[in-house]
Write an enzyme that holds these catalytic residues in place. Sequence first.
Site, PDB file in Angstrom:
ATOM      1  N   ALA A   1      26.969  52.700  -5.339  1.00  0.00           N
ATOM      2  CA  ALA A   1      27.309  51.804  -4.141  1.00  0.00           C
ATOM      3  C   ALA A   1      27.118  50.449  -4.560  1.00  0.00           C
ATOM      4  O   ALA A   1      26.026  49.962  -4.960  1.00  0.00           O
ATOM      5  CB  ALA A   1      26.980  51.937  -2.774  1.00  0.00           C
ATOM      6  N   LYS A   2      28.071  49.474  -4.514  1.00  0.00           N
ATOM      7  CA  LYS A   2      27.983  48.047  -5.056  1.00  0.00           C
ATOM      8  C   LYS A   2      27.471  47.409  -3.830  1.00  0.00           C
ATOM      9  O   LYS A   2      28.389  46.758  -3.279  1.00  0.00           O
ATOM     10  CB  LYS A   2      29.263  47.405  -5.718  1.00  0.00           C
TER      11      LYS A   2
END
Length: 290
Positions: free
Chosen positions: A154-155
Amino acid sequence: MYFNDQTTVYFDQQFMPANDCKVTVYAQALHYGYAVFEGIKSYNTAKGARIFKAEEHYERFILSAQKLSMPCDYDVDSLVKITYELLERNRLTDAYIRPLLFADIPNMGLALPERSCLFIAAWDWGTNYLGTTQKRLGISTICRPNPTAFDLEAKAAGHYVNSIMASAEARKRGFDEALLLDTNGYIAEGPGSNFFYEKDGQLYTSPKGSILPGITRSVVIQLAKQEGITVNETLFTPAQLEGLDGAFLTGTAAEVVGVASIDDYVCQKSYQDTIGYRLAARYSILVRES
Ligand code: PMP
């Protein structure tokens, strides 16, 4: 650099002047880093502005939101459409695009947010984030977060405190950029880019787990495979860099940038003779194809 009085952004379901955006300082995003974002680039092509890998970036954006249980009211198609309109409204072609989905309502608790707010900004950006000279990397004393504590695919905004600290440390020690290890001592990636090295005609890069699986990383892997180059996605320690021929970093903002050395390990070949140099040239053509 990012905006002026004329800049239009997309904020909370509408286009508006950047100067008019208002966010409460009680937002969960601000206190706990509870937000996801993307870094996307558009290029000036023969057919006008083209967003490179737009769908892939927005798929990752939505996936990041899902991984953080953050509500997202947009699908890939609508996000791509909004972004092209944003470029048009700001008359941008070579641009950096920054979508941010954040927990915007006042909430000092640790409960999941019931809504989120989408912000997309773009600014003129013809230059390469890390420049074009070969970088001297320093292996950071700060390692990547433990992947059992955070889903690193997940960014997420909060993860980037780690990247900021590692970059600052590298520069303080006289390096151009940091190279971070995972919690087991294997090389993971840079603070905002993926790492590859070349030895005996083959490429090596860290596998998924402790890295952000970069979109540029997968494009470069494909380009290398088209040339018949073996790409090993495998764990490796700093000691395995001994005698390396070349190395490079990949990322949307950095594109493909050569590495001169990692701590005391100096690349044996001059950059122009490495696989990275060839792939950098091919990448640069690919992103500008219409
Ligand atoms: N790793 C990290 C930590 C990053 O921030 C980035 C930039 N998004 C990358 C790798 C490269 O990813 P991409 O090629 O998708 O830009």
